[in-house]
Design an enzyme around this catalytic site. Structure first.
Site, short mmCIF file in Angstrom:
data_model
loop_
_atom_site.label_atom_id
_atom_site.label_comp_id
_atom_site.label_asym_id
_atom_site.label_seq_id
_atom_site.Cartn_x
_atom_site.Cartn_y
_atom_site.Cartn_z
NE ARG A 167 -4.68 10.53 6.28
CZ ARG A 167 -5.85 10.64 6.08
NH1 ARG A 167 -6.83 9.37 6.42
NH2 ARG A 167 -6.61 11.48 5.64
CE1 TYR A 209 18.77 -0.46 7.88
CE2 TYR A 209 17.31 1.37 7.10
CZ TYR A 209 17.67 0.24 7.86
OH TYR A 209 16.45 -0.67 8.18
#
Length: 392
Positions: free
Chosen positions: A45, A97
């Site tokens: 991660r 968007y």
């Protein structure tokens, strides 16, 4: 070196094996020689060698200091907004968007971050909208879906004069065409799902920062929030980057031909494409973009959702689907698809009418794509009586 040469040689040969293709490090953790002693990687991660190659590559392409790869474009947007605090204000492009609008309005406003939508095609509107609470200016150039162009350099000057960060969504242009950091932007984001990967086979987002200080903040958010891009998808994005310039050039050439064809169609009211001299801010686009891109939008002289739906459902080469930037051409009806979450009144204010159709022009032969549009127009209008008043 020319752009294409730089792209290919910014992707390193694997130092361990000599592999010319970046290896896929499909692992969750890394063995340490002693507690806290490792080879730069401890947990996937936090960092992964495949992802790091992608992150370093996009930073080079955008002329930034550091890059970060996320699980989606919206995850990249989310990371940037997490730089802010309750009470801060964002000035955002009005033709935004739909996913960003949903995130800004329905998620972050309830946490005390206010959003002010303005027409950023006129930099003066941005200057007029800034208050003491403004911490971030958010623009897309070109915008989705009406291809509005903002003067990035002019807005960057305004941002710096007011100690405000400028983030540019560079998805539609890509770094092969436009480099916002060179124009003064602080942060660049991409939906790498689109042109950067280029093959409609993954979901990914990228953030590039102009300074290491900003980069360190994004890195902390990336690790703390965990919305990282996996190694296989990172490898796919790297593979897509290798042909980015070649694809953008051909997308743009095809789109220019199709936009010029659409101008001559009597059933079409407006054609939105920055490569047309009739486009508002065409000159600004010429100044800051190397290519005009592969997205075109147009609406109909009869603003009817049913008629527009028939057109996008009648194409054969243009596949009816959300997203854009892939090698195969796509079409969509934003009012029912990408921008359905935006209230109709706001949609119309930014030019997204019920009949607005968005094309993502692929790499097929432009003449074949034009023929496909011609047959779709003819079929839809033959079957729809609302078009009787239009001479085709």
């Amino acid at each position: 070196m020319k752009e294409q040469t730089q792209i290919l040689h910014s992707i390193p040969v694997d130092p361990l094996t000599g592999s010319i293709s970046t290896p896929i490090y499909q692992t969750s953790t890394f063995v340490q020689g002693a507690p806290g002693v490792h080879k730069g990687f401890d947990y996937a991660r936090s960092n992964n060698p495949t992802r790091k190659v992608l992150e370093d590559t996009i930073a080079k392409l955008e002329n930034g200091t550091s890059g970060y790869a996320f699980a989606s474009g919206l995850a990249a947007i989310d990371a940037v907004i997490k730089l802010l605090e309750a009470g801060d204000e964002v000035i955002a492009v009005d033709d935004i968007y739909g996913g960003a609008f949903r995130l800004f309005t329905h998620i972050y406003q309830k946490f005390g971050i206010s959003i002010k939508y303005v027409d950023t095609t006129n930099a003066a509107n941005v200057a007029d909208a800034i208050t003491a609470k403004t911490k971030l200016i958010w623009i897309e150039s070109p915008t989705n879906p009406t291809l509005k162009i903002s003067d990035i350099a002019a807005i960057a000057e305004i941002a710096k004069a007011n100690n405000v960060l400028l983030c540019v969504d560079n998805t539609f242009a890509s770094p092969a065409s436009q480099k916002p950091i060179n124009l003064g932007a602080d942060i660049v984001i991409h939906s790498a799902t689109k042109y950067i990967s280029g093959h409609s086979d993954l979901i990914a987002g990228l953030v590039v920062t102009s300074t290491q200080e900003l980069g360190d903040k994004i890195k902390f958010i990336q690790n703390a929030s965990g919305a990282i891009l996996g190694p296989f998808d990172s490898w796919l994005v790297i593979r897509g980057i290798e042909t980015l310039t070649l694809r953008i050039r051909q997308h743009s050439e095809n789109a220019q031909k199709i936009a010029e064809f659409l101008l001559e169609e009597k059933l079409i009211k407006n054609v939105y494409y920055p490569g047309l001299p009739t486009h508002h801010n065409h000159e600004v686009a010429k100044k800051q973009q190397k290519y005009f891109g592969g997205v075109i939008a147009f609406d109909l002289v009869v603003d009817d959702k049913k008629l527009a739906s028939q057109i996008v459902s009648s194409t054969k080469l243009f596949k009816l689907a959300e997203s854009l930037g892939g090698v195969k051409s796509l079409c969509c009806l934003p009012c029912e698809m990408t921008h359905k979450s935006i209230p109709a009144e706001k949609r119309y204010q930014s030019g997204v009418t019920d009949s607005l159709i968005r094309l993502s022009v692929g790499l097929e032969d432009a003449d074949d794509l034009i023929a496909d549009l011609k047959q779709a127009f003819a079929l839809a209008f033959a079957e729809n009586t609302i078009a009787d008043s239009v001479t085709v």
